[in-house]
Design a protein around this motif. Structure first.
Motif, PDB file in Angstrom:
ATOM      1  N   ASN A  72       1.044  -1.174   0.073  1.00 14.32           N
ATOM      2  CA  ASN A  72       0.050   0.069   0.263  1.00 14.32           C
ATOM      3  C   ASN A  72       0.936   1.297   0.063  1.00 14.32           C
ATOM      4  O   ASN A  72       0.187   2.092   0.122  1.00 14.32           O
ATOM      5  N   LEU A  74       3.168   2.368   2.004  1.00 20.45           N
ATOM      6  CA  LEU A  74       3.816   2.798   3.274  1.00 20.45           C
ATOM      7  C   LEU A  74       5.391   2.817   3.154  1.00 20.45           C
ATOM      8  O   LEU A  74       5.980   3.544   3.805  1.00 20.45           O
ATOM      9  N   VAL A  99       1.104   7.718  -0.954  1.00 22.89           N
ATOM     10  CA  VAL A  99       0.300   6.624  -0.275  1.00 22.89           C
ATOM     11  C   VAL A  99      -1.220   7.175  -0.406  1.00 22.89           C
ATOM     12  O   VAL A  99      -1.936   6.297  -0.657  1.00 22.89           O
ATOM     13  N   CYS A 103      -3.701   4.265  -1.200  1.00 23.26           N
ATOM     14  CA  CYS A 103      -4.723   4.046  -0.402  1.00 23.26           C
ATOM     15  C   CYS A 103      -6.067   3.954  -0.926  1.00 23.26           C
ATOM     16  O   CYS A 103      -7.055   3.311  -0.354  1.00 23.26           O
ATOM     17  N   PHE A 110      -5.069  -3.194   9.962  1.00 24.23           N
ATOM     18  CA  PHE A 110      -3.915  -3.469  11.093  1.00 24.23           C
ATOM     19  C   PHE A 110      -4.428  -4.299  11.926  1.00 24.23           C
ATOM     20  O   PHE A 110      -5.564  -4.695  12.200  1.00 24.23           O
ATOM     21  N   GLU A 115      -5.347   0.672  17.942  1.00 21.32           N
ATOM     22  CA  GLU A 115      -3.858   1.475  17.298  1.00 21.32           C
ATOM     23  C   GLU A 115      -4.269   2.326  16.154  1.00 21.32           C
ATOM     24  O   GLU A 115      -3.422   2.715  15.580  1.00 21.32           O
ATOM     25  N   PHE A 128     -13.123  10.053   8.278  1.00 16.04           N
ATOM     26  CA  PHE A 128     -11.578  10.669   8.137  1.00 16.04           C
ATOM     27  C   PHE A 128     -10.880  10.653   6.961  1.00 16.04           C
ATOM     28  O   PHE A 128     -10.532  11.536   6.204  1.00 16.04           O
ATOM     29  N   GLY A 129     -10.992   9.267   6.288  1.00 14.14           N
ATOM     30  CA  GLY A 129     -10.345   9.072   5.269  1.00 14.14           C
ATOM     31  C   GLY A 129     -10.675   9.765   4.082  1.00 14.14           C
ATOM     32  O   GLY A 129     -10.341  10.454   2.952  1.00 14.14           O
ATOM     33  N   MET A 180     -13.624   3.823   1.628  1.00 11.62           N
ATOM     34  CA  MET A 180     -12.792   4.329   0.480  1.00 11.62           C
ATOM     35  C   MET A 180     -12.664   3.539  -0.841  1.00 11.62           C
ATOM     36  O   MET A 180     -11.849   3.924  -1.779  1.00 11.62           O
TER      37      MET A 180
ATOM     38  N   TYR B 159      -4.995  10.796  23.465  1.00  5.41           N
ATOM     39  CA  TYR B 159      -3.905   9.893  24.184  1.00  5.41           C
ATOM     40  C   TYR B 159      -3.390  10.146  25.730  1.00  5.41           C
ATOM     41  O   TYR B 159      -2.923   9.192  26.114  1.00  5.41           O
ATOM     42  N   ARG B 206       5.918   3.461  19.560  1.00  2.00           N
ATOM     43  CA  ARG B 206       5.390   2.234  18.805  1.00  2.00           C
ATOM     44  C   ARG B 206       3.942   2.484  18.331  1.00  2.00           C
ATOM     45  O   ARG B 206       3.452   2.600  17.049  1.00  2.00           O
ATOM     46  N   ARG B 207       3.203   3.180  19.273  1.00  2.00           N
ATOM     47  CA  ARG B 207       1.637   3.348  18.989  1.00  2.00           C
ATOM     48  C   ARG B 207       1.626   4.554  18.300  1.00  2.00           C
ATOM     49  O   ARG B 207       0.915   4.604  17.174  1.00  2.00           O
ATOM     50  N   HIS B 210       2.326   3.235  14.597  1.00  2.31           N
ATOM     51  CA  HIS B 210       1.087   2.500  14.156  1.00  2.31           C
ATOM     52  C   HIS B 210      -0.067   3.403  13.894  1.00  2.31           C
ATOM     53  O   HIS B 210      -0.468   3.242  12.583  1.00  2.31           O
ATOM     54  N   LEU B 211      -0.204   4.553  14.799  1.00  2.00           N
ATOM     55  CA  LEU B 211      -1.102   5.488  14.321  1.00  2.00           C
ATOM     56  C   LEU B 211      -0.976   6.237  13.107  1.00  2.00           C
ATOM     57  O   LEU B 211      -1.825   6.533  12.289  1.00  2.00           O
ATOM     58  N   GLU B 213       0.859   5.338  10.633  1.00  2.00           N
ATOM     59  CA  GLU B 213       0.601   4.257   9.394  1.00  2.00           C
ATOM     60  C   GLU B 213      -0.844   4.208   9.205  1.00  2.00           C
ATOM     61  O   GLU B 213      -1.194   4.190   8.101  1.00  2.00           O
ATOM     62  N   ALA B 214      -1.692   4.080  10.040  1.00  2.00           N
ATOM     63  CA  ALA B 214      -2.928   3.896   9.870  1.00  2.00           C
ATOM     64  C   ALA B 214      -3.582   5.268   9.396  1.00  2.00           C
ATOM     65  O   ALA B 214      -4.496   5.177   8.510  1.00  2.00           O
ATOM     66  N   VAL B 215      -3.062   6.413   9.916  1.00  2.00           N
ATOM     67  CA  VAL B 215      -3.511   7.666   9.228  1.00  2.00           C
ATOM     68  C   VAL B 215      -3.148   7.966   7.830  1.00  2.00           C
ATOM     69  O   VAL B 215      -3.953   8.344   7.272  1.00  2.00           O
ATOM     70  N   GLU B 216      -1.855   7.508   7.494  1.00  2.00           N
ATOM     71  CA  GLU B 216      -1.493   7.547   6.269  1.00  2.00           C
ATOM     72  C   GLU B 216      -2.161   6.657   5.190  1.00  2.00           C
ATOM     73  O   GLU B 216      -2.372   6.924   4.175  1.00  2.00           O
ATOM     74  N   SER B 217      -2.615   5.467   5.880  1.00  2.00           N
ATOM     75  CA  SER B 217      -3.006   4.730   5.019  1.00  2.00           C
ATOM     76  C   SER B 217      -4.568   4.897   4.681  1.00  2.00           C
ATOM     77  O   SER B 217      -5.330   4.408   3.805  1.00  2.00           O
ATOM     78  N   ARG B 218      -5.019   6.040   5.343  1.00  2.00           N
ATOM     79  CA  ARG B 218      -6.410   6.688   5.010  1.00  2.00           C
ATOM     80  C   ARG B 218      -6.206   8.057   4.413  1.00  2.00           C
ATOM     81  O   ARG B 218      -6.972   9.013   4.793  1.00  2.00           O
TER      82      ARG B 218
END
Lengths: 578, 286
Positions: A72, A74, A99, A103, A110, A115, A128-129, A180, B159, B206-207, B210-211, B213-218
């Protein structure tokens, strides 16, 4: 002449069946993380057609998650490191586009829902997306509703994220991706934090997305039994390489490659191989059709007897360690009791499993046994001492705890220091500390990692280090919260075998929370079943799983061996009647 | 704590006005009124017990720190000695510092400063505790705060309680492994605290990864966010927002006007006998 060749090629194109181009093309892909010399991915070459459903498995640290992140975009966009080769999605290399563009074609779910969800309300989370993509608000509203329908959570739009169960949160995370409208879904261990019922629910949704919308699905997982029946192709990875890429019909014909890597194989395929069948059933229906003969019935009955005998062979000494009386707990600012008047006793030398759905109160109960939480009502007595009067340091060396997230425990600079930390605090003689260190590093297969920084290890290795560090105190009571998370089958079996053996040998007690029925049947002497904060069963594991209604009520599933035995005996009963 | 149905901009403007007002005011009476009013706001928003404790801790520490430091280091004259902490005749410390004294005027100055500080702190807490992070994010973006910064601020706020609870768990787990933080050897204590920071930091890094990555993936990207980002939510100024902002503006403009009148009188630039009551009010109350 040239004209004839041109004509032939055009004619060939017309008469050949139209072959759709692959939606994913990976060519000579290598990737090395920043600061590392050894590549995590080594020369991957593979293509995926639209609508395929692929199971990606392999031992911990083999590169599954890294591969997902390269798909994807990243990696390399958000990771740094060195990448060579190419990953093309619909013909475009993901390295050449942001990305934010990739995406829209490739959604990545995940492992841990907590997280990846960061808004307070479901609606905001899904929006959000789409907001980032500049989708107009009216279209966002439409897609939120559609995504919630797809994941089976209609009516949850205005719910607070905090009020959802683990399974619902993961479905919302999936809805965020569905909104999405990607053509490819990547799922990185999506079920490892879910109870069996929530796992089945999520997998059913993913199956539907794959079949109804022709979405390509790749799932990376350790637990393959539930996923294998859904997929049509299996990738086996080891050490950054794709060592096997087979259609599902052939993937489990030989289980040896999986066994060598310590990777879990589908339970029914394992039974078939153990019984000398060439065919590998993956679903219960297929297995029942295939195994309708005495040999398998004998085999499954043997397994049931083995489970039953395991439950009774370790008669614990009549030496009370824990006495819980009417334990009730309510978290501040909530109106519901998480534990409702629970009472039980545990003796020295017992291995006890606490089971129940996500949110049933397992972890809360565990936290009470370590004095990390105080009862709202009721009493806990350990070693004859009332826990109300004790603080965690009073239990040092007597009670050890390993949480699902091992990171909160790991504080030393090296694995060796981490394991020696507890014994040093207890001021044990230097020779004794050294002896324990050597023994424990060996038991937990950590010798090769003893000079590594614990926080830099993989998830499974960190979990093992945390268990080893706690075990080094030789506590009278060892508490493990979900020891299966992030562990591959081989290491999990080894960890539990060694741990339970060592603890029982010294007449010490182990309590672990899990959703894994096989783990319970293989290692526990007793099971406490929790449902909505109430203790609904306290007895032997085989008795716990003997009642399908009760098991279903607590969102668990019996192991497939057991389900198969029941189905076969039902089938043979039908045959006899006919 | 319940969310207060005010536009986040109203709350931010409210903070800005009160922040300016407490600088203009210098009487302990008016500042106390401002502080009590801010506490009243907190109370009517039905805070959680943990939030009250946190606020009391911050207010207590702020008050103590400001009063203590101002009372000791007050350099203006006249100043009235209340008591002496370290006599100038004390060997070494006394000779080096010239004595450490506690002055009444410094104490009063510290009290005024602490009232200003605590009022803005309390209103800041009120805004954060009574506003949905998402509304706050939207409000900050509309105030032209860069999206990345606004997102970071609101996510960090989301957080913070979790990080606090994790820190407590780390400490308890170390104690369960036999570690005693408080010992006579301070090096032991300090190294223990530093070691405990490691899991907290590691876990948060680490959080955050992950966050991220999740945000960029969206589809999150700072450039896109400012260029064409849309919002499903629409924040609108309501009647109560308009009334509150108007009242606050009238109030603060009145204070400014009264202060100007007093300034003209005090500097001999303008005096009117019919304004004597106003001069007295400004001197005594504002």
């Amino acid at each position: 002449m040239g004209l004839i060749v041109q004509f032939q090629s055009r004619f060939q194109a017309l008469i050949s069946p139209a072959k759709t181009p692959p939606c994913i093309e990976i060519e000579k892909l290598h990737f090395t993380y920043p600061g590392r010399n050894v590549p995590t991915l080594r020369g991957l070459d593979v293509k995926v057609q639209r609508g395929e459903f692929i199971l990606l498995t392999g031992p911990t640290g083999c590169g599954k998650s890294t591969l997902m992140r390269t798909l994807n975009g990243l990696i390399p966009h958000a990771s740094g490191g060195r990448r060579s080769g190419s990953v093309r999605i619909h013909g475009v290399d993901v390295a050449t586009q942001p990305v934010a563009v990739t995406c829209q074609q490739v959604g990545l779910l995940f492992q841990n829902p907590d997280e990846q969800l960061f808004c307070m309300a479901v609606e905001d989370e899904i929006a959000f997306g789409l907001e980032n993509l500049g989708v107009p608000p009216t279209e966002i509203n439409r897609r939120i509703d559609a995504a919630l329908v797809q994941v089976g959570l209609t009516g949850f739009r205005h719910r607070s994220i905090a009020s959802l169960s683990g399974g619902q949160k993961q479905r919302i995370a999936l809805a965020c991706l569905c909104a999405m409208t990607p053509q490819i879904l990547l799922l990185d261990e999506p079920t490892s934090h879910l109870d069996p019922q929530a796992t089945l629910d999520l997998l059913e949704i993913i199956r539907h997305l794959n079949q109804a919308f022709d979405i390509t699905v790749i799932i990376a997982a350790h637990r393959v039994t539930e996923i294998a029946p859904l997929c049509n192709r299996v990738w086996l990875m080891n050490d950054g390489e794709l060592i096997s890429d087979l259609p599902i019909e052939h993937a489990f014909r030989s289980l040896e490659p999986y066994r060598q890597l310590g990777v879990q194989v589908p339970e029914l395929a394992q039974i078939a191989e153990d019984s000398g069948y060439a065919e590998r059933p993956l679903t219960l229906e297929h297995a029942v059709r295939l195994f309708s003969n005495d040999r398998i019935i004998e085999f499954t009955n043997g397994a049931l007897k083995r489970y039953a005998s395991r439950s009774t062979q370790h008669e614990p000494a009549n030496n009370l360690l824990i006495d819980v009386r009417n334990l009730t707990h309510r978290y501040p600012r909530t109106s519901v009791d998480v534990l409702k008047g629970i009472s039980f006793q545990i003796r020295r030398g017992e291995v006890v499993a606490i089971m129940g759905a996500n949110g049933s109160g397992k972890t809360t109960l565990l936290l009470h046994l370590t004095a990390l939480l105080r009862p709202s009502a009721g009493q806990i007595v350990i070693h004859g001492r009332d826990m109300k009067r004790l603080k965690p340091h009073h239990l040092a060396g007597q009670v050890g705890t390993v949480f699902q997230n091992p990171d909160l425990l790991l504080q030393a600079a090296t694995v060796s220091d981490e394991v020696a930390f507890g014994p040093k605090n207890l001021k044990l003689p230097r020779q004794e500390i050294q002896h324990r260190l050597e023994q424990i590093l060996s038991i937990f297969d950590l010798n090769g990692l003893k000079s590594e920084a614990p926080y830099a290890l993989s998830r499974g290795q960190r979990q093992r280090t945390a268990v080893a560090a706690t075990f080094s105190l030789y506590p009278d009571l060892l508490l493990l919260d979900e020891p299966t998370t992030g562990q591959d089958h081989d290491h999990l079996q080894r960890l539990m075998r060694m741990l339970c053996h060592a603890m029982k040998e010294h007449h010490k007690t182990v309590i672990f929370c899990t959703h894994d029925a096989r783990l319970t049947l293989e290692y526990a002497d007793r099971v406490l079943l929790l449902h909505g904060g109430e203790l609904i069963f306290d007895g032997t594991p085989d008795a716990a799983f003997a009642d399908p209604e009760r098991i279903k009520r607590v969102s668990l599933l019996p192991p497939l061996t057991m389900q198969l035995a029941w189905a076969l005996s039902e089938e043979s009963g039908k045959g006899n009647n006919e | 704590m319940s969310t207060i149905p005010l536009h986040p901009h109203t709350k931010i403007i409210f903070l800005a006005i009160i922040g300016s007002l407490v600088i203009l005011l210098d009487s302990p009476i008016s500042l106390s009124v401002c502080f009590l009013a801010s506490m009243l706001l907190i109370l009517i928003s039905r805070p959680l017990w943990g939030q009250i404790r946190l606020l009391i801790l911050f207010v207590g520490l702020g008050t103590w720190g400001l009063i203590y430091s101002q009372a000791i280091f007050y350099n203006e004259y006249p100043r009235t000695l209340i008591f002496t902490l370290v006599s100038p005749s004390t060997p070494v410390i006394g000779q080096v510092t010239g004595g450490v004294h506690f002055y009444r005027e410094g104490l009063l100055h510290g009290a005024i400063q602490s009232l200003r500080f605590n009022t803005t702190l309390t209103i800041g807490c009120f805004i954060i505790w009574t506003t949905q992070p998402r509304d706050l994010l939207l409000a900050l973006i509309r105030l032209r705060v860069p999206y990345s910064l606004a997102f970071m601020v609101t996510t960090a706020l989301r957080y913070l309680p979790l990080i606090g609870s994790e820190a407590m768990t780390v400490i308890r787990l170390q104690r369960l492994r036999g570690f005693r933080y408080l010992r006579l050897n301070p090096i032991h204590t300090i190294s223990g605290i530093l070691n405990s920071l490691r899991p907290i930091l590691t876990n948060n890094i680490r959080r955050a990864t992950h966050l991220g990555e999740a945000v960029e993936s969206r589809a999150f990207s700072p450039e896109a966010a400012t260029a064409y980002r849309t919002s499903v939510r629409d924040l609108k100024i309501q009647m109560q927002d308009a009334i509150l902002i108007s009242a606050l503006l009238v109030c603060s403009l009145s204070v400014v006007g009264l202060k100007i009148l007093y300034f003209l009188y005090a500097n001999g630039l303008y005096y009117a006998s019919w304004l004597r009551g106003v001069y007295t009010f400004v001197r005594e109350v504002l």
